[in-house]
Design a protein around this motif. Structure first.
Motif, PDB file in Angstrom:
ATOM      1  N   THR A 257       0.455   5.471   0.563  1.00 13.37           N
ATOM      2  CA  THR A 257      -0.554   6.106   0.991  1.00 13.37           C
ATOM      3  C   THR A 257      -0.167   7.751   0.727  1.00 13.37           C
ATOM      4  OG1 THR A 257      -1.215   4.867   2.665  1.00 13.37           O
ATOM      5  CG2 THR A 257      -1.603   7.049   3.006  1.00 13.37           C
TER       6      THR A 257
ATOM      7  N   GLY B  76     -12.025   6.187  -1.481  1.00 20.76           N
ATOM      8  CA  GLY B  76     -12.943   6.469  -0.425  1.00 20.76           C
ATOM      9  C   GLY B  76     -13.979   7.354  -0.957  1.00 20.76           C
TER      10      GLY B  76
ATOM     11  N   THR C  18      -1.759  -0.936  -4.095  1.00 25.40           N
ATOM     12  CA  THR C  18      -2.680  -0.515  -3.644  1.00 25.40           C
ATOM     13  C   THR C  18      -2.275   0.976  -3.222  1.00 25.40           C
ATOM     14  OG1 THR C  18      -3.899  -2.410  -2.579  1.00 25.40           O
ATOM     15  CG2 THR C  18      -4.724  -0.357  -1.881  1.00 25.40           C
TER      16      THR C  18
ATOM     17  N   THR D 266      -7.817   3.221  -3.874  1.00 29.67           N
ATOM     18  CA  THR D 266      -8.733   3.345  -2.698  1.00 29.67           C
ATOM     19  C   THR D 266      -8.871   5.167  -2.504  1.00 29.67           C
ATOM     20  OG1 THR D 266      -7.721   1.494  -1.750  1.00 29.67           O
ATOM     21  CG2 THR D 266      -9.052   2.712  -0.271  1.00 29.67           C
TER      22      THR D 266
ATOM     23  N   SER E  64      -3.790   4.546  -1.609  1.00 29.68           N
ATOM     24  CA  SER E  64      -4.894   4.979  -0.856  1.00 29.68           C
ATOM     25  C   SER E  64      -4.436   6.702  -0.986  1.00 29.68           C
ATOM     26  CB  SER E  64      -4.591   4.776   0.624  1.00 29.68           C
ATOM     27  OG  SER E  64      -5.325   5.408   1.402  1.00 29.68           O
TER      28      SER E  64
ATOM     29  N   THR F 236       0.805  -1.335   0.023  1.00 28.22           N
ATOM     30  CA  THR F 236      -0.022  -0.197   0.135  1.00 28.22           C
ATOM     31  C   THR F 236       0.749   1.219  -0.013  1.00 28.22           C
ATOM     32  OG1 THR F 236      -1.653  -1.126   1.319  1.00 28.22           O
ATOM     33  CG2 THR F 236      -1.571   1.459   1.312  1.00 28.22           C
TER      34      THR F 236
END
Length: 109
Positions: free
Chosen positions: A21, A60, A38, A58, A40, A19
């Motif tokens: 971020t 959100g 991934t 991701t 974020s 991930t």
């Protein structure tokens, strides 16, 4: 795992695995996610060029601005876990080549 708080990412490509971020609101030109990664996203992400997702995005409920001054291409996975939270198309030449896109909120054009 990687975390960045940089605001201007220029052209960015996420490689490897795990991930990544983005903790602060950010802008970029080309945005590419490779398989096995991934990303974020922050509450606000602006993309001024092409978007390619072969991994997982991701977003959100964050806002994703597409702000190109020429046609932008959106390709790859944009459904399921990679659905856009709240996409907004603000480019002066809002023309897109897309595959199927899922949104958690209605897009703003």
């Amino acid at each position: 795992s990687m975390t960045t708080s940089s605001n201007d990412l220029n052209s960015v490509r996420f490689l490897g695995s795990g991930t990544k971020t983005i903790s602060a609101n950010a802008s970029t030109s080309v945005f590419t996610i490779d398989s096995g990664v991934t990303v974020s996203a922050p509450a606000l992400l602006t993309i001024s060029d092409n978007y390619t997702n072969s991994g997982t995005f991701t977003g959100g409920t964050g806002t994703l601005y597409f702000s190109g001054t020429s046609a932008q291409t959106l390709s790859g996975t944009m459904t399921g876990d990679s659905a856009f939270g709240s996409p907004t198309f603000v480019g002066s030449r809002t023309a897109f080549a897309l595959t199927f896109v899922a949104c958690r909120q209605l897009p703003t054009l």
